[in-house]
Design a protein around this motif. Structure first.
Motif, short mmCIF file in Angstrom:
data_model
loop_
_atom_site.label_atom_id
_atom_site.label_comp_id
_atom_site.label_asym_id
_atom_site.label_seq_id
_atom_site.Cartn_x
_atom_site.Cartn_y
_atom_site.Cartn_z
N UNK A 154 2.30 1.84 -3.38
CA UNK A 154 1.29 2.41 -4.28
C UNK A 154 1.18 3.93 -4.11
N UNK A 155 1.37 4.38 -2.88
CA UNK A 155 1.35 5.83 -2.66
C UNK A 155 2.44 6.48 -3.52
N UNK A 160 0.82 -1.21 0.00
CA UNK A 160 0.00 0.00 0.00
C UNK A 160 0.85 1.26 0.00
N UNK A 161 1.98 1.22 0.70
CA UNK A 161 2.85 2.40 0.73
C UNK A 161 3.58 2.57 -0.60
#
Ligand SMILES: Nc1ncnc2c1ncn2[C@@H]1O[C@H](COP(=O)(O)OP(=O)(O)OP(=O)(O)O)[C@@H](O)[C@H]1O
Ligand SMILES: [Mg+2]
Lengths: 258, 263
Positions: free
Chosen positions: A154-155, A151-152
């Motif tokens: 993807x940031x 998820x990070x």
């Protein structure tokens, strides 16, 4: 009324101090000979003699130097290879099985081969220490990279970072805590392997002091060397923690002390 | 003017799950489009495709007539979780979204946005020292710092309590008025959709398709006391109901149990 109990670390001193005093008294009153297990006063005296003659510093520095060089080589190699296999699937499939296979060999078992290949002098010692440090660091870096939160990453992608920037600005800081933890494990193993390396035969170093004490029947020398090992290991670990603390102050973990 | 055009978009995952089929959605510059629909009908998948985080299996997404092939500098996003980088302070997290600004601009915008989202004194705090609502505000600021033309929001307020949520709705509209980005937002909350959106797209599952598109005729700022607000909410609710009803086995069609998440 609640009794004011002294600081927690004082509590930890009660047992060793009591045992030390009891042993001291037992030897003083002739209940024990203290030849194989010298009392604290005799240890202090030998430590003082060794320190004043400068021998202790020579041996401690020799050991520290070996650990430092071996640790640096093992940590750099472990970090680089861990980053490579962590970042690249092909590299991982190619290299990781072999590394894992070599890891299955207890590192001390390499000693005869290292001596055969590299001689009994520094090279074989440093190689042994480096090998001991390499594995925990390699494993720590690899598994930390694999465990980085997608998820990070993807940031980073949404905000237009290049692959390189994602590696530097997201993967690297995310891996940092595990990397430092693996360096600490590696450092601990470095101290373990320096003993093995110096017991192989050395003309200086705390390991030599151990061996010398054994051959001369001087339990006090052995114990002093052991205590200095403990102090140096603790100090090196403390240094690593102190250096890395500012890098990890963002962490939200149960370990307030690293 | 059509800013964002999603044309015949389809997505089938590697495991064979068909998550989206023939999706067509257009959004004009400055328009706010809400996407509603039951769980698993492909809303997150749709946003991930628009954000360029996943590859479409068919169809195209274009911004200003240009077909997207991956992430796009004009598109930014707020996820369901704040996803702040824990090793950056609040200020640095906001600045992180402004990679294309000059350093000075970024600094100035960060300070201004911190103020706008009500976190003026918090620039040097760690994310772990912020509440959930504060973290989500930082995430919104991070998404807006780079002047995005298109903002994607995936249930950004669903983890928050109703009061915080309402205040963030106002904040979002407030920030939207400055830059007028096109907003594509996923939500489970009918009221949220009616308050914020110009248009509501209702999706239907298995595979995810557009079931209905409802224009929202409630003037902004929407007054929740107006009868039209409630009417709109009811129309959206029944559209969602129908979108699920088509999927039900016959005989269960009027079962109100199926409505439960939205009633
Ligand atoms: N990575 C994936 N691989 C395979 N199937 C997936 C993947 N991600 C989502 N799906 C499937 O695609 C469908 C749509 O998922 P998606 O997450 O887009 O739904 P959603 O509308 O966002 O649901 P929710 O409202 O619960 O968030 C689901 O059936 C899901 O199981
Ligand atoms: Mg979703």
């Amino acid at each position: 009324m609640k009794l004011a109990w002294p600081a927690p670390w004082i509590t930890g001193l009660i047992l060793p101090l009591t045992l030390g005093v009891a042993w001291e008294l037992a030897v003083r009153h002739g209940m024990m000979s203290g030849r194989l297990m010298p009392p604290p006063s005799r240890l202090a005296a030998s430590a003082w003699t060794l320190a004043r003659s400068g021998d202790l510093a020579v041996h401690a520095l020799a050991t520290l130097g070996r650990v430092a060089i071996g640790f640096a080589c093992g940590a750099v190699a472990g970090t680089m290879l861990g980053m490579l296999t962590g970042a690249n699937v092909t590299a991982r499939r190619l290299l990781d099985p072999s590394v894992q296979a070599v890891r299955a060999i207890p590192s001390i078992a390499w000693v005869p081969l290292f001596i055969l290949w590299l001689g009994i002098f520094e090279t074989s010692k440093l190689t042994l220490i480096g090998l001991g440090v390499f594995f925990p660091v390699y494993l720590g870096v690899l598994s930390a990279i694999q465990g980085v939160d997608r998820k990070l990453i993807e940031v980073g992608r949404v905000f237009g970072l290049s692959v390189m920037s994602i590696a530097l600005r997201i993967t690297w800081p995310a891996v940092l805590p595990s990397w430092i933890a693996s360096l600490r494990t590696g450092l601990g193993l470095g101290f373990m392997f320096v003993v093995a390396a110096e017991l192989m035969g050395a003309s200086e170093g705390l390991g030599y002091l151990l061996l010398d004490g054994q051959q001369m029947g001087r339990a006090d020398t052995i114990l002093v060397a052991m205590i200095v090992f403990a102090l140096l290991g603790k100090a090196a670990d403390g240094l690593l923690v102190a250096v890395s603390r500012p890098l990890l102050c963002w962490q939200d973990t149960a370990r307030t002390r690293l | 003017m059509t800013r964002l055009a999603i044309h015949q978009l389809g997505k089938t995952y590697a495991d064979g799950t068909e998550a989206l089929r023939d999706i067509n959605i257009q959004a004009d510059t400055g328009e706010i489009v809400a996407i509603l629909g039951g769980s698993g009908c492909g809303k997150t998948t749709l946003l991930r495709l628009v954000a360029g985080l996943d590859q479409a299996s068919s169809g195209t997404i274009s911004v200003g007539g240009q077909v997207l092939t991956g992430t796009h500098p004009a598109i930014s996003a707020v996820f369901q979780e704040p996803r702040l980088l824990p090793w950056l302070t609040t200020g640095a997290n906001i600045a992180f979204g402004g990679g294309r600004l000059t350093a000075r601009d970024r600094q100035a915008r960060t300070t201004a946005l911190l103020d706008r989202v009500g976190l003026a004194g918090y620039a040097s705090r760690w994310p772990r020292e912020l509440s959930g609502g504060q973290q989500q505000r930082v995430a919104i600021a991070r998404a807006l710092i780079g002047h995005p033309e298109i903002l994607l929001l995936d249930e950004p307020f669903s983890a928050l309590d109703p009061v915080t949520r309402a205040s963030l709705h106002e904040l979002l509209l407030d920030l939207w008025r400055d830059l007028r980005p096109t907003i594509l937002m996923v939500t489970h909350d009918v009221e949220e959709a009616v308050v914020l959106a110009d248009r509501i797209v209702v999706m239907r599952p298995k595979p995810g398709r557009v079931h209905d598109v409802l224009p929202v005729d409630v003037p902004r700022p929407s007054d929740k006391a107006l009868p039209i607000f409630d009417l709109m909410k009811r129309r959206v609710t029944s559209a969602i109901d129908r979108s699920l009803a088509d999927d039900r086995p016959p005989g269960l069609k009027s079962g109100s149990l199926w409505l439960s998440p939205w009633v």
